[in-house]
Design an enzyme around this catalytic site. Structure first.
Site, PDB file in Angstrom:
ATOM      1  N   GLY A  71       0.809  -1.218   0.000  1.00 29.88           N
ATOM      2  CA  GLY A  71       0.000   0.000   0.000  1.00 29.88           C
ATOM      3  C   GLY A  71       0.840   1.264   0.000  1.00 29.88           C
ATOM      4  CG  ASN A 151      -5.246   4.031   8.787  1.00 30.24           C
ATOM      5  OD1 ASN A 151      -5.565   5.012   8.113  1.00 30.24           O
ATOM      6  ND2 ASN A 151      -4.212   4.034   9.600  1.00 30.24           N
ATOM      7  CD  GLN A 179      -7.351  -0.396   7.204  1.00 31.14           C
ATOM      8  OE1 GLN A 179      -8.195  -1.195   7.604  1.00 31.14           O
ATOM      9  NE2 GLN A 179      -6.087  -0.481   7.567  1.00 31.14           N
ATOM     10  CB  SER A 199      -1.892  -3.240   1.116  1.00 31.40           C
ATOM     11  OG  SER A 199      -0.910  -3.993   1.770  1.00 31.40           O
ATOM     12  N   GLY A 200      -2.115  -6.403  -0.115  1.00 31.04           N
ATOM     13  CA  GLY A 200      -2.518  -7.791   0.118  1.00 31.04           C
ATOM     14  C   GLY A 200      -2.721  -8.164   1.576  1.00 31.04           C
ATOM     15  CG  HIS A 201      -0.244  -6.553   4.955  1.00 34.68           C
ATOM     16  ND1 HIS A 201      -0.358  -6.140   6.268  1.00 34.68           N
ATOM     17  CD2 HIS A 201       0.198  -5.486   4.262  1.00 34.68           C
ATOM     18  CE1 HIS A 201       0.014  -4.860   6.333  1.00 34.68           C
ATOM     19  NE2 HIS A 201       0.341  -4.444   5.134  1.00 34.68           N
ATOM     20  CB  THR A 237      12.250 -10.951 -10.927  1.00 37.58           C
ATOM     21  OG1 THR A 237      13.316 -10.796 -11.852  1.00 37.58           O
ATOM     22  CG2 THR A 237      11.635 -12.339 -11.072  1.00 37.58           C
ATOM     23  CB  CYS A 325       3.027   5.770  22.378  1.00 42.64           C
ATOM     24  SG  CYS A 325       2.065   7.157  22.947  1.00 42.64           S
TER      25      CYS A 325
HETATM   26  C1  LIG Z   1      -1.790  -0.371   5.973  1.00 37.09           C
HETATM   27  C2  LIG Z   1      -2.124   0.854   5.221  1.00 37.09           C
HETATM   28  C3  LIG Z   1      -1.249   1.401   4.272  1.00 37.09           C
HETATM   29  C4  LIG Z   1       0.119   0.830   4.038  1.00 37.09           C
HETATM   30  O1  LIG Z   1       0.081  -0.432   3.411  1.00 37.09           O
HETATM   31  P1  LIG Z   1       1.390  -1.354   3.440  1.00 37.09           P
HETATM   32  O2  LIG Z   1       1.038  -2.484   2.529  1.00 37.09           O
HETATM   33  O3  LIG Z   1       1.557  -1.791   4.857  1.00 37.09           O
HETATM   34  O4  LIG Z   1       2.516  -0.535   2.945  1.00 37.09           O
HETATM   35  C5  LIG Z   1      -1.635   2.515   3.565  1.00 37.09           C
HETATM   36  N1  LIG Z   1      -2.833   3.076   3.776  1.00 37.09           N
HETATM   37  C6  LIG Z   1      -3.722   2.589   4.667  1.00 37.09           C
HETATM   38  C7  LIG Z   1      -5.051   3.247   4.828  1.00 37.09           C
HETATM   39  C8  LIG Z   1      -3.390   1.468   5.426  1.00 37.09           C
HETATM   40  O5  LIG Z   1      -4.262   0.997   6.319  1.00 37.09           O
END
Ligand SMILES: *Cc1c(COP(=O)(O)O)cnc(C)c1O
Length: 391
Positions: A71, A151, A179, A199-201, A237, A325
């Site tokens: 992301g 987020n 999100q 973002s995949g995760h 790659t 923090c």
């Molecule tokens: C987690 C997040 C990102 C960053 O994504 P990554 O894959 O961890 O770099 C960017 N924007 C939002 C709103 C997110 O929640």
């Protein structure tokens, strides 16, 4: 066993996703750019994933999807790329005060390069309006970047209305949908989105893989220069296992939205009401229903979010607080400040984010564990004692 209430930070890879990825670490290891059979097999897998991602967001064509490393990279590419290629036309960009740091810090970088950024304020719920965007657009505006869903507080922005305003004004519209994708319906065509980060995760895929939708015809320089991968726009790659996992994950998540959204909204309601019933001096941050299904963010007066987190962790509950923090700074979250919370209240905020693996039993566990923790911490607060004694 942990009780995982931090799905906005990252999610666990689903077994189906891991299963899809595994062959690409070992037997199917060919480079997608190679012409022999094992190369062509991985190339095909990458293109299948690209089609899965395109379908999930209703992109007109799979070749408008570019795989990135996540992301943050997609956000950087969208904003710096458009600033670069449209800098001749103008140097003004509109965003909001509550964006992820991947957007905000990129905008700050561009300010140092002579671009002018308008940071739109949000209301008490974290909402920005299409009218605000419209009023901020100038002849030299080249890009509007407004996140799909926040987020921290989970607020879902009026993306379709903002998209319509931008299209009408002829200004490009980027949305950080990290999100939102896989959690709520996202449609780049109906919503007039020109560039979209994901973002995949964040939807049960692996970490270190993301994508960007770039509408056909948009000028944007390559993010990584090198080989011809990703239509020469993002060399290197391909992360084949990551790409395959992301494709499977997005397909699964979107196919289950109809059941998963109401289920999570049910858990969200249970958690919010349960906390409000059991804990006084608590307030929900963010919008009551224009909100991500799995997001709960609550401010507890008189105490520090960080202390709540430590005690929750002792009970194996993973959550997140309203301040930064953890990243070594004592500043309260810019999002909570932007919705008008005073510093001391922002410090007492707790974010609990649920997802695919969250059960009602886990919510019950939080509802049993959290109230005594808040009470115990408040007993150490002189201010709370005063207020209690007055009653
Ligand atoms: C987690 C997040 C990102 C960053 O994504 P990554 O894959 O961890 O770099 C960017 N924007 C939002 C709103 C997110 O929640």
């Amino acid at each position: 066993m942990e009780y995982y209430f931090d799905n906005a930070a990252t999610t666990k890879v689903r077994p189906e996703v891991l299963e899809a990825m595994l062959p690409y670490f070992s037997e199917d290891y060919g480079n997608p750019s190679s012409i022999y059979k094992i190369g062509q097999k991985t190339k095909k897998a990458v293109e299948t994933a690209r089609a899965q991602v395109a379908k999930a967001i209703n992109a007109p064509a799979a070749n408008e999807i570019y795989f990135t490393a996540g992301g943050s990279e997609s956000d950087n590419w969208a904003i710096k790329g458009i600033a670069d290629s449209y800098g001749e036309k103008g140097r003004h960009i509109i965003t909001t005060a509550i964006e992820h740091h991947a957007v905000l810090h990129t905008c700050e970088y561009l300010e140092s390069k002579g671009y002018e950024i308008t940071y739109l304020p949000v209301d008490e719920y974290g909402l920005v309006s299409a009218e605000q965007v419209k009023a901020a657009i100038r002849p030299d505006t080249i890009l509007v970047s407004v996140m799909f869903a926040n987020n921290e507080i989970g607020t879902i922005e009026p993306v379709a209305e903002i998209g319509a305003v931008c299209r009408e004004a002829g200004v490009l519209f980027h949305t950080d949908a990290v999100q939102a994708v896989g959690h709520v319906p996202v449609d780049v065509r109906a919503m007039n989105i020109d560039l979209l980060s994901m973002s995949g995760h964040k939807f049960y895929g692996p970490k270190g893989i993301g994508a960007m939708y770039i509408r056909k015809g948009i000028k944007i320089p390559s993010f990584i220069h090198g080989g011809a991968q990703e239509r020469k726009r993002r060399a290197g790659t391909e992360n084949v296992p990551g790409i395959v996992g992301m494709g499977r994950a997005i397909e699964l998540a979107v196919s289950e939205l109809d059941t998963e959204m109401p289920r999570l909204i049910g858990l969200r309601t249970k958690l919010i009401n349960g906390i409000m019933d059991r804990i006084p001096y608590a307030r929900l941050n963010g919008h009551p229903d224009k909100r991500l299904p799995g997001n709960v963010n609550i401010a507890f007066e008189f105490i520090e979010g960080e202390s709540i987190l430590l005690l929750l962790d002792m009970n194996d509950i993973c959550a997140s607080s309203g301040s930064a923090c953890t990243s070594g700074s004592l500043d309260p979250s810019h999002v909570l400040l932007a919705i008008g919370m005073p510093h001391e209240k922002a410090h007492g905020s707790l974010r609990l984010t649920m997802g695919h693996f969250t059960t009602a039993q886990e919510v019950d566990h939080v509802l049993e564990t959290l109230p005594p923790i808040v009470e115990r911490l408040r007993e150490m607060s002189p201010l709370y004692e005063q207020i209690k004694n007055k009653k």
